[in-house]
Design a protein around this motif. Structure first.
Motif, PDB file in Angstrom:
ATOM      1  N   THR A  40      -2.124   6.735  22.955  1.00  0.00           N
ATOM      2  CA  THR A  40      -1.529   6.227  21.713  1.00  0.00           C
ATOM      3  C   THR A  40      -1.654   7.247  20.586  1.00  0.00           C
ATOM      4  OG1 THR A  40      -3.617   5.072  21.307  1.00  0.00           O
ATOM      5  CG2 THR A  40      -1.818   3.765  22.190  1.00  0.00           C
ATOM      6  N   LEU A  41      -2.792   7.956  20.558  1.00  0.00           N
ATOM      7  CA  LEU A  41      -2.991   8.972  19.511  1.00  0.00           C
ATOM      8  C   LEU A  41      -1.961  10.089  19.660  1.00  0.00           C
ATOM      9  CD1 LEU A  41      -4.986   9.578  17.177  1.00  0.00           C
ATOM     10  CD2 LEU A  41      -6.227  11.053  18.748  1.00  0.00           C
ATOM     11  N   ALA A  42      -1.771  10.549  20.904  1.00  0.00           N
ATOM     12  CA  ALA A  42      -0.798  11.619  21.153  1.00  0.00           C
ATOM     13  C   ALA A  42       0.598  11.158  20.763  1.00  0.00           C
ATOM     14  CB  ALA A  42      -0.848  12.030  22.619  1.00  0.00           C
ATOM     15  N   SER A  43       0.937   9.915  21.104  1.00  0.00           N
ATOM     16  CA  SER A  43       2.261   9.378  20.767  1.00  0.00           C
ATOM     17  C   SER A  43       2.459   9.332  19.265  1.00  0.00           C
ATOM     18  CB  SER A  43       2.419   7.968  21.325  1.00  0.00           C
ATOM     19  OG  SER A  43       2.751   8.023  22.680  1.00  0.00           O
ATOM     20  N   ALA A  44       1.455   8.799  18.559  1.00  0.00           N
ATOM     21  CA  ALA A  44       1.578   8.656  17.111  1.00  0.00           C
ATOM     22  C   ALA A  44       1.718  10.026  16.449  1.00  0.00           C
ATOM     23  CB  ALA A  44       0.367   7.907  16.553  1.00  0.00           C
ATOM     24  N   ILE A  45       0.909  10.997  16.887  1.00  0.00           N
ATOM     25  CA  ILE A  45       0.951  12.326  16.274  1.00  0.00           C
ATOM     26  C   ILE A  45       2.266  13.028  16.623  1.00  0.00           C
ATOM     27  CG2 ILE A  45      -0.086  14.632  16.314  1.00  0.00           C
ATOM     28  CD1 ILE A  45      -2.809  13.259  16.587  1.00  0.00           C
ATOM     29  N   ALA A  46       2.662  12.957  17.904  1.00  0.00           N
ATOM     30  CA  ALA A  46       3.889  13.646  18.319  1.00  0.00           C
ATOM     31  C   ALA A  46       5.083  13.098  17.543  1.00  0.00           C
ATOM     32  CB  ALA A  46       4.103  13.482  19.816  1.00  0.00           C
ATOM     33  N   MET A  47       5.138  11.767  17.402  1.00  0.00           N
ATOM     34  CA  MET A  47       6.265  11.179  16.678  1.00  0.00           C
ATOM     35  C   MET A  47       6.147  11.449  15.179  1.00  0.00           C
ATOM     36  SD  MET A  47       9.058   9.415  17.061  1.00  0.00           S
ATOM     37  CE  MET A  47       9.142   8.257  18.427  1.00  0.00           C
ATOM     38  N   GLY A  48       4.948  11.329  14.657  1.00  0.00           N
ATOM     39  CA  GLY A  48       4.738  11.446  13.217  1.00  0.00           C
ATOM     40  C   GLY A  48       5.008  12.838  12.668  1.00  0.00           C
TER      41      GLY A  48
END
Lengths: 186, 186
Positions: A40-48
């Motif tokens: 979830t952290l990777a997803s949030a950072i990649a998208m953000g």
């Protein structure tokens, strides 16, 4: 005996082998939580951090794409951040479960919160997937054009950031199963 | 005694009051499944029969909107149908649990399948919600225009059909909690 010192809970009914399995389930629970946090952290950072400025521009408009242009992608970042924060906060409880494998109410609490978080991360991921699909393919009937021809690195990035979120979804389903197994073994 | 005739499972540890609560949990499980079936069925039918033909048309084009124009809405119908079918098939098992409240493996099976179905119905509902939002508001940056000015009854219908699906989501979270409670009470 170790069991008898644990806040008055007796573990005399459970044989030693069974306790080992329960401990194994609790440790696996902790590992899966770690994997889901990373996802979830990777997803949030990649998208953000997605941001693309096209090399050409007119006098008035600079062609720029970022996640906050699409409210659904903003929701994706928020949902993943919330789930990541929840999972981090649930780690201490998961560690307590390794030590006190007969805990009941704290496990029930985790089941209902895990289920709610599963719904949240799935909602974020699939709503974003619907928009990413539209960005790639467009829709002729609604006259929505695909934007990926222009913003190809933006599109690649938002597509890739879905992976971590879908991984976290699978982890949360497994976490629910593990909690159920742990409750059944008590 | 009734408990002793149930396939050799002993219920001597559990007092009568506790058995009543377990039975109540199982009955509530059955009721929640019924509500979730109605919700998903209503959603699938409402979305699947959505169809609007505008009263005006040119020589070549007849303006017509139906759910299959948008792949995401097709996925919504499929997801709701699958979840509805699964919930219907799970009813007999739920009834068995009312009679045999100490069942363990069948409950564990339901937990993992319920969690997977929660993910599926959430995915369908939120992906459709993302598209419905886009149909209402459009997106200026991506140059996607709102289509709800033209197809207002279509838009009302697809918005309304989300309700049943989100209701089923809540029911499935509660079902997971009930299963966990039942497993913990064994």
């Amino acid at each position: 005996m170790k069991g008898s010192s644990e806040h008055g809970e007796t573990s005399k009914q459970a044989p030693l082998g069974s306790r080992g399995v329960s401990k194994g389930v609790s440790v696996l629970d902790l590992i899966l939580r770690f994997i889901a946090i990373i996802g979830t952290l990777a997803s949030a950072i990649a998208m953000g951090t997605t941001n693309e400025t096209l090399p050409f521009f007119t006098q008035f408009i600079r062609f720029k794409a970022q996640y906050s242009d699409l409210p659904t992608l903003t929701f994706f970042v928020v949902a993943n951040s919330i789930v990541c924060a929840y999972l981090t906060l649930s780690l201490p409880l998961s560690i307590v479960h390794i030590i006190r494998s007969r805990a009941k109410y704290s496990r029930l609490l985790l089941v209902v919160l895990d289920a709610a978080m599963l719904a949240l991360v799935t909602a974020g991921a699939s709503a974003a997937a619907a928009i990413v699909y539209l960005a790639h393919k467009g829709n002729v009937r609604a006259n929505w054009l695909a934007i990926c021809q222009q913003f190809d690195s933006f599109c690649e990035r938002i597509s890739g950031s879905l992976v971590g979120s879908f991984g976290a979804m699978v982890m949360l389903v497994l976490l629910l199963l593990l909690s159920a197994i742990a409750l059944a073994r008590r």
